[in-house]
Design a protein around this motif. Structure first.
Motif, PDB file in Angstrom:
ATOM      1  N   GLU A  15       0.818  -1.222   0.000  1.00 14.21           N
ATOM      2  CA  GLU A  15       0.000   0.000   0.000  1.00 14.21           C
ATOM      3  C   GLU A  15       0.847   1.265   0.000  1.00 14.21           C
ATOM      4  O   GLU A  15       0.374   2.327  -0.422  1.00 14.21           O
ATOM      5  CB  GLU A  15      -0.981  -0.009   1.178  1.00 14.21           C
ATOM      6  N   ALA A  20       1.691   5.722  -8.175  1.00 14.16           N
ATOM      7  CA  ALA A  20       0.545   6.596  -8.457  1.00 14.16           C
ATOM      8  C   ALA A  20      -0.073   6.265  -9.809  1.00 14.16           C
ATOM      9  O   ALA A  20      -1.285   6.378  -9.980  1.00 14.16           O
ATOM     10  CB  ALA A  20       0.982   8.058  -8.397  1.00 14.16           C
ATOM     11  N   ARG A  23      -2.708   3.766  -9.456  1.00 13.64           N
ATOM     12  CA  ARG A  23      -3.864   4.266  -8.703  1.00 13.64           C
ATOM     13  C   ARG A  23      -4.749   5.185  -9.548  1.00 13.64           C
ATOM     14  O   ARG A  23      -5.872   5.483  -9.164  1.00 13.64           O
ATOM     15  CB  ARG A  23      -3.395   5.039  -7.472  1.00 13.64           C
ATOM     16  N   LEU A  43      -7.738  -5.456  -2.489  1.00 14.12           N
ATOM     17  CA  LEU A  43      -7.515  -4.394  -3.462  1.00 14.12           C
ATOM     18  C   LEU A  43      -8.795  -4.240  -4.271  1.00 14.12           C
ATOM     19  O   LEU A  43      -9.422  -5.244  -4.641  1.00 14.12           O
ATOM     20  CB  LEU A  43      -6.353  -4.819  -4.373  1.00 14.12           C
ATOM     21  N   PHE A  71      -8.167   1.224 -12.767  1.00 10.90           N
ATOM     22  CA  PHE A  71      -7.249   1.661 -11.720  1.00 10.90           C
ATOM     23  C   PHE A  71      -7.484   0.801 -10.492  1.00 10.90           C
ATOM     24  O   PHE A  71      -8.510   0.124 -10.375  1.00 10.90           O
ATOM     25  CB  PHE A  71      -7.387   3.158 -11.395  1.00 10.90           C
ATOM     26  N   THR A  73      -7.194   0.405  -6.069  1.00 13.58           N
ATOM     27  CA  THR A  73      -7.222   1.107  -4.793  1.00 13.58           C
ATOM     28  C   THR A  73      -6.950   0.102  -3.685  1.00 13.58           C
ATOM     29  O   THR A  73      -7.714  -0.864  -3.533  1.00 13.58           O
ATOM     30  CB  THR A  73      -8.608   1.760  -4.562  1.00 13.58           C
TER      31      THR A  73
END
Length: 92
Positions: A15, A20, A23, A43, A71, A73
């Protein structure tokens, strides 16, 4: 469910080290499938164009088709890796 061998894999990200770029919305290139494997934790994999959301966990990978915008997270502490394939890694 056993996927064929990938031609390339990312490092293992957690994490904190998850880039980036992963993400934010992005896509795989033409002819490339991504298989997102969670090693620990959970995830969320989001496909913004369709609104589809998958919860990934160990033993529950997520496939990204060529050119598919997506994407990820992290949902708390996790470890994950992306394998890249030239053929679909999972059967439908």
């Amino acid at each position: 469910m056993i996927a064929p061998r990938p031609y390339r894999s990312t490092p293992v990200f957690d994490e904190e080290t998850l880039p980036a770029a992963l993400r934010a919305s992005h896509s795989t290139k033409a002819g490339t499938w991504g298989l997102i494997r969670v090693i620990e934790g959970e995830l969320r994999l989001t496909f913004p164009e369709t609104g589809r959301i998958l919860l990934l966990a160990p033993g529950k990978p997520g496939q990204v088709n060529p050119g598919e915008i997506h994407f990820v997270t992290p949902l708390g502490p996790m470890k994950m890796q992306v394998d890249f394939h030239s053929l679909p890694p999972l059967s439908a």
